[in-house]
Design a protein around this motif. Structure first.
Motif, PDB file in Angstrom:
ATOM      1  N   LEU A 182      -0.059   0.999  -1.755  1.00 44.88           N
ATOM      2  CA  LEU A 182      -0.327   0.660  -0.349  1.00 44.88           C
ATOM      3  C   LEU A 182       0.771  -0.225   0.229  1.00 44.88           C
ATOM      4  O   LEU A 182       1.233  -0.003   1.345  1.00 44.88           O
ATOM      5  CB  LEU A 182      -1.674  -0.059  -0.224  1.00 44.88           C
ATOM      6  CG  LEU A 182      -2.907   0.816  -0.269  1.00 44.88           C
ATOM      7  CD1 LEU A 182      -4.153  -0.045  -0.370  1.00 44.88           C
ATOM      8  CD2 LEU A 182      -2.967   1.706   0.958  1.00 44.88           C
ATOM      9  N   LEU A 183       1.182  -1.218  -0.543  1.00 48.81           N
ATOM     10  CA  LEU A 183       2.229  -2.114  -0.063  1.00 48.81           C
ATOM     11  C   LEU A 183       3.551  -1.382   0.129  1.00 48.81           C
ATOM     12  O   LEU A 183       4.295  -1.679   1.073  1.00 48.81           O
ATOM     13  CB  LEU A 183       2.397  -3.302  -1.007  1.00 48.81           C
ATOM     14  CG  LEU A 183       1.241  -4.303  -1.002  1.00 48.81           C
ATOM     15  CD1 LEU A 183       1.461  -5.377  -2.064  1.00 48.81           C
ATOM     16  CD2 LEU A 183       1.053  -4.917   0.371  1.00 48.81           C
ATOM     17  N   ASP A 184       3.847  -0.431  -0.737  1.00 53.34           N
ATOM     18  CA  ASP A 184       5.052   0.393  -0.566  1.00 53.34           C
ATOM     19  C   ASP A 184       5.006   1.104   0.778  1.00 53.34           C
ATOM     20  O   ASP A 184       5.998   1.118   1.516  1.00 53.34           O
ATOM     21  CB  ASP A 184       5.179   1.427  -1.689  1.00 53.34           C
ATOM     22  CG  ASP A 184       5.576   0.837  -3.020  1.00 53.34           C
ATOM     23  OD1 ASP A 184       6.068  -0.312  -3.061  1.00 53.34           O
ATOM     24  OD2 ASP A 184       5.380   1.537  -4.039  1.00 53.34           O
ATOM     25  N   VAL A 196      -1.248  -7.018   5.422  1.00 53.82           N
ATOM     26  CA  VAL A 196      -2.107  -7.271   4.260  1.00 53.82           C
ATOM     27  C   VAL A 196      -3.558  -6.940   4.622  1.00 53.82           C
ATOM     28  O   VAL A 196      -4.270  -6.303   3.849  1.00 53.82           O
ATOM     29  CB  VAL A 196      -1.976  -8.726   3.760  1.00 53.82           C
ATOM     30  CG1 VAL A 196      -3.029  -9.045   2.700  1.00 53.82           C
ATOM     31  CG2 VAL A 196      -0.576  -8.974   3.209  1.00 53.82           C
ATOM     32  N   ALA A 197      -3.992  -7.344   5.805  1.00 54.11           N
ATOM     33  CA  ALA A 197      -5.356  -7.035   6.245  1.00 54.11           C
ATOM     34  C   ALA A 197      -5.556  -5.527   6.379  1.00 54.11           C
ATOM     35  O   ALA A 197      -6.616  -4.994   6.023  1.00 54.11           O
ATOM     36  CB  ALA A 197      -5.656  -7.735   7.570  1.00 54.11           C
ATOM     37  N   VAL A 198      -4.548  -4.822   6.850  1.00 51.88           N
ATOM     38  CA  VAL A 198      -4.616  -3.358   6.932  1.00 51.88           C
ATOM     39  C   VAL A 198      -4.717  -2.764   5.529  1.00 51.88           C
ATOM     40  O   VAL A 198      -5.540  -1.889   5.274  1.00 51.88           O
ATOM     41  CB  VAL A 198      -3.385  -2.794   7.684  1.00 51.88           C
ATOM     42  CG1 VAL A 198      -3.253  -1.296   7.490  1.00 51.88           C
ATOM     43  CG2 VAL A 198      -3.473  -3.149   9.167  1.00 51.88           C
ATOM     44  N   ALA A 199      -3.887  -3.257   4.615  1.00 51.01           N
ATOM     45  CA  ALA A 199      -3.924  -2.754   3.232  1.00 51.01           C
ATOM     46  C   ALA A 199      -5.292  -2.996   2.609  1.00 51.01           C
ATOM     47  O   ALA A 199      -5.815  -2.132   1.899  1.00 51.01           O
ATOM     48  CB  ALA A 199      -2.825  -3.415   2.401  1.00 51.01           C
ATOM     49  N   ARG A 200      -5.890  -4.153   2.866  1.00 50.94           N
ATOM     50  CA  ARG A 200      -7.227  -4.440   2.322  1.00 50.94           C
ATOM     51  C   ARG A 200      -8.249  -3.433   2.834  1.00 50.94           C
ATOM     52  O   ARG A 200      -9.067  -2.914   2.072  1.00 50.94           O
ATOM     53  CB  ARG A 200      -7.652  -5.863   2.678  1.00 50.94           C
ATOM     54  CG  ARG A 200      -9.015  -6.242   2.094  1.00 50.94           C
ATOM     55  CD  ARG A 200      -9.478  -7.607   2.538  1.00 50.94           C
ATOM     56  NE  ARG A 200      -9.459  -7.670   3.987  1.00 50.94           N
ATOM     57  CZ  ARG A 200      -9.243  -8.767   4.683  1.00 50.94           C
ATOM     58  NH1 ARG A 200      -9.004  -9.910   4.086  1.00 50.94           N
ATOM     59  NH2 ARG A 200      -9.246  -8.734   6.001  1.00 50.94           N
ATOM     60  N   ALA A 201      -8.210  -3.128   4.121  1.00 51.86           N
ATOM     61  CA  ALA A 201      -9.161  -2.167   4.691  1.00 51.86           C
ATOM     62  C   ALA A 201      -8.936  -0.768   4.119  1.00 51.86           C
ATOM     63  O   ALA A 201      -9.893  -0.056   3.808  1.00 51.86           O
ATOM     64  CB  ALA A 201      -9.041  -2.145   6.212  1.00 51.86           C
ATOM     65  N   LEU A 202      -7.683  -0.380   3.969  1.00 56.03           N
ATOM     66  CA  LEU A 202      -7.383   0.940   3.400  1.00 56.03           C
ATOM     67  C   LEU A 202      -7.784   0.998   1.932  1.00 56.03           C
ATOM     68  O   LEU A 202      -8.298   2.010   1.455  1.00 56.03           O
ATOM     69  CB  LEU A 202      -5.902   1.268   3.569  1.00 56.03           C
ATOM     70  CG  LEU A 202      -5.426   1.462   5.008  1.00 56.03           C
ATOM     71  CD1 LEU A 202      -3.908   1.587   5.057  1.00 56.03           C
ATOM     72  CD2 LEU A 202      -6.098   2.667   5.643  1.00 56.03           C
ATOM     73  N   ALA A 214       6.350  -4.095  -0.493  1.00 56.04           N
ATOM     74  CA  ALA A 214       6.277  -4.017  -1.954  1.00 56.04           C
ATOM     75  C   ALA A 214       6.688  -5.311  -2.641  1.00 56.04           C
ATOM     76  O   ALA A 214       6.099  -5.699  -3.658  1.00 56.04           O
ATOM     77  CB  ALA A 214       7.140  -2.857  -2.444  1.00 56.04           C
ATOM     78  N   GLU A 215       7.669  -6.003  -2.092  1.00 54.22           N
ATOM     79  CA  GLU A 215       8.197  -7.205  -2.743  1.00 54.22           C
ATOM     80  C   GLU A 215       7.258  -8.412  -2.634  1.00 54.22           C
ATOM     81  O   GLU A 215       7.501  -9.445  -3.248  1.00 54.22           O
ATOM     82  CB  GLU A 215       9.574  -7.566  -2.165  1.00 54.22           C
ATOM     83  CG  GLU A 215       9.549  -8.055  -0.731  1.00 54.22           C
ATOM     84  CD  GLU A 215       9.482  -6.969   0.346  1.00 54.22           C
ATOM     85  OE1 GLU A 215       9.597  -7.311   1.522  1.00 54.22           O
ATOM     86  OE2 GLU A 215       9.297  -5.779   0.005  1.00 54.22           O
ATOM     87  N   HIS A 216       6.173  -8.295  -1.889  1.00 56.98           N
ATOM     88  CA  HIS A 216       5.266  -9.427  -1.671  1.00 56.98           C
ATOM     89  C   HIS A 216       3.989  -9.361  -2.498  1.00 56.98           C
ATOM     90  O   HIS A 216       3.078 -10.163  -2.279  1.00 56.98           O
ATOM     91  CB  HIS A 216       4.904  -9.521  -0.182  1.00 56.98           C
ATOM     92  CG  HIS A 216       6.067  -9.800   0.690  1.00 56.98           C
ATOM     93  ND1 HIS A 216       6.711 -11.014   0.712  1.00 56.98           N
ATOM     94  CD2 HIS A 216       6.732  -9.012   1.568  1.00 56.98           C
ATOM     95  CE1 HIS A 216       7.710 -10.971   1.569  1.00 56.98           C
ATOM     96  NE2 HIS A 216       7.744  -9.763   2.102  1.00 56.98           N
ATOM     97  N   LEU A 217       3.896  -8.470  -3.441  1.00 53.03           N
ATOM     98  CA  LEU A 217       2.664  -8.228  -4.193  1.00 53.03           C
ATOM     99  C   LEU A 217       1.989  -9.510  -4.683  1.00 53.03           C
ATOM    100  O   LEU A 217       0.800  -9.702  -4.474  1.00 53.03           O
ATOM    101  CB  LEU A 217       2.945  -7.289  -5.377  1.00 53.03           C
ATOM    102  CG  LEU A 217       1.758  -6.934  -6.256  1.00 53.03           C
ATOM    103  CD1 LEU A 217       0.740  -6.113  -5.482  1.00 53.03           C
ATOM    104  CD2 LEU A 217       2.226  -6.166  -7.484  1.00 53.03           C
ATOM    105  N   PHE A 218       2.723 -10.381  -5.331  1.00 56.25           N
ATOM    106  CA  PHE A 218       2.113 -11.596  -5.882  1.00 56.25           C
ATOM    107  C   PHE A 218       2.495 -12.865  -5.119  1.00 56.25           C
ATOM    108  O   PHE A 218       2.267 -13.972  -5.594  1.00 56.25           O
ATOM    109  CB  PHE A 218       2.426 -11.724  -7.378  1.00 56.25           C
ATOM    110  CG  PHE A 218       1.687 -10.695  -8.190  1.00 56.25           C
ATOM    111  CD1 PHE A 218       0.308 -10.750  -8.320  1.00 56.25           C
ATOM    112  CD2 PHE A 218       2.361  -9.654  -8.794  1.00 56.25           C
ATOM    113  CE1 PHE A 218      -0.395  -9.796  -9.046  1.00 56.25           C
ATOM    114  CE2 PHE A 218       1.682  -8.701  -9.531  1.00 56.25           C
ATOM    115  CZ  PHE A 218       0.304  -8.768  -9.654  1.00 56.25           C
ATOM    116  N   ASN A 219       3.046 -12.708  -3.912  1.00 61.78           N
ATOM    117  CA  ASN A 219       3.334 -13.868  -3.063  1.00 61.78           C
ATOM    118  C   ASN A 219       2.034 -14.395  -2.464  1.00 61.78           C
ATOM    119  O   ASN A 219       1.105 -13.633  -2.187  1.00 61.78           O
ATOM    120  CB  ASN A 219       4.271 -13.502  -1.917  1.00 61.78           C
ATOM    121  CG  ASN A 219       5.673 -13.193  -2.375  1.00 61.78           C
ATOM    122  OD1 ASN A 219       5.987 -13.209  -3.558  1.00 61.78           O
ATOM    123  ND2 ASN A 219       6.530 -12.882  -1.427  1.00 61.78           N
TER     124      ASN A 219
END
Length: 161
Positions: A49-51, A74-80, A56-61
């Protein structure tokens, strides 16, 4: 649902904020283990999703370290990541840079069977959705396919009362 205020936990990582979208779909044990030592399958799903969202580079930030537009993604990725037949979003791209806003809206549009998005940017709404509801004075001014909406209708919608 994507809240306008995003409902993210700033102290947690991007990964954990996205995984929160499925907390109720997993066992307590799964969620606890994933908090302490993220599972490879969950990392891979979130990374995908982050890709797609250019993050992608923020996965564990930490979410607290992100810009407003990044937080919205991030909020969009959470909903998806949560999935579901219906997706509701309140101004999901207001802080997203214009070059990425269309991509984000396309991902949302394709992310559920029914998608309802509140937008103030008329051009984005017309470019990325098939049907538009124009609201004025607490009522529906029009509910039409994009092809049937003309400039006069839009001007009337935004004309001062």
């Amino acid at each position: 649902f994507i809240h306008q205020d995003l409902a993210l936990v700033p102290q947690l990582s991007v990964f954990h904020n996205i995984c929160a979208g499925r907390l109720d779909q997993q066992t307590t044990w799964h969620n606890l283990v994933n908090l302490l030592k993220p599972r490879a399958s969950d990392v891979a799903a979130v990374q995908t999703l982050l890709d797609r969202l250019g993050m992608a580079e923020h996965l564990f930030n930490s979410v607290a370290m992100l810009s407003g537009g990044q937080m919205q993604r991030v909020a969009v990725a959470r909903a998806l990541y949560r999935g579901g037949a219906v997706l509701l979003a309140d101004e999901p791209v207001a802080a997203v840079d214009p070059a990425r806003a269309g991509l984000v809206l396309d991902l949302l549009r394709d992310g559920a069977q029914t998608v309802v998005v509140s937008l103030h940017d008329v051009a984005l709404a017309l470019a990325h959705f098939d049907r538009i509801l124009g609201l004025r004075d607490g009522g529906i001014a029009f509910d039409l396919p994009v092809a049937e909406i003309d400039q006069g209708m839009l001007e009337a919608l935004y004309r001062p009362c």
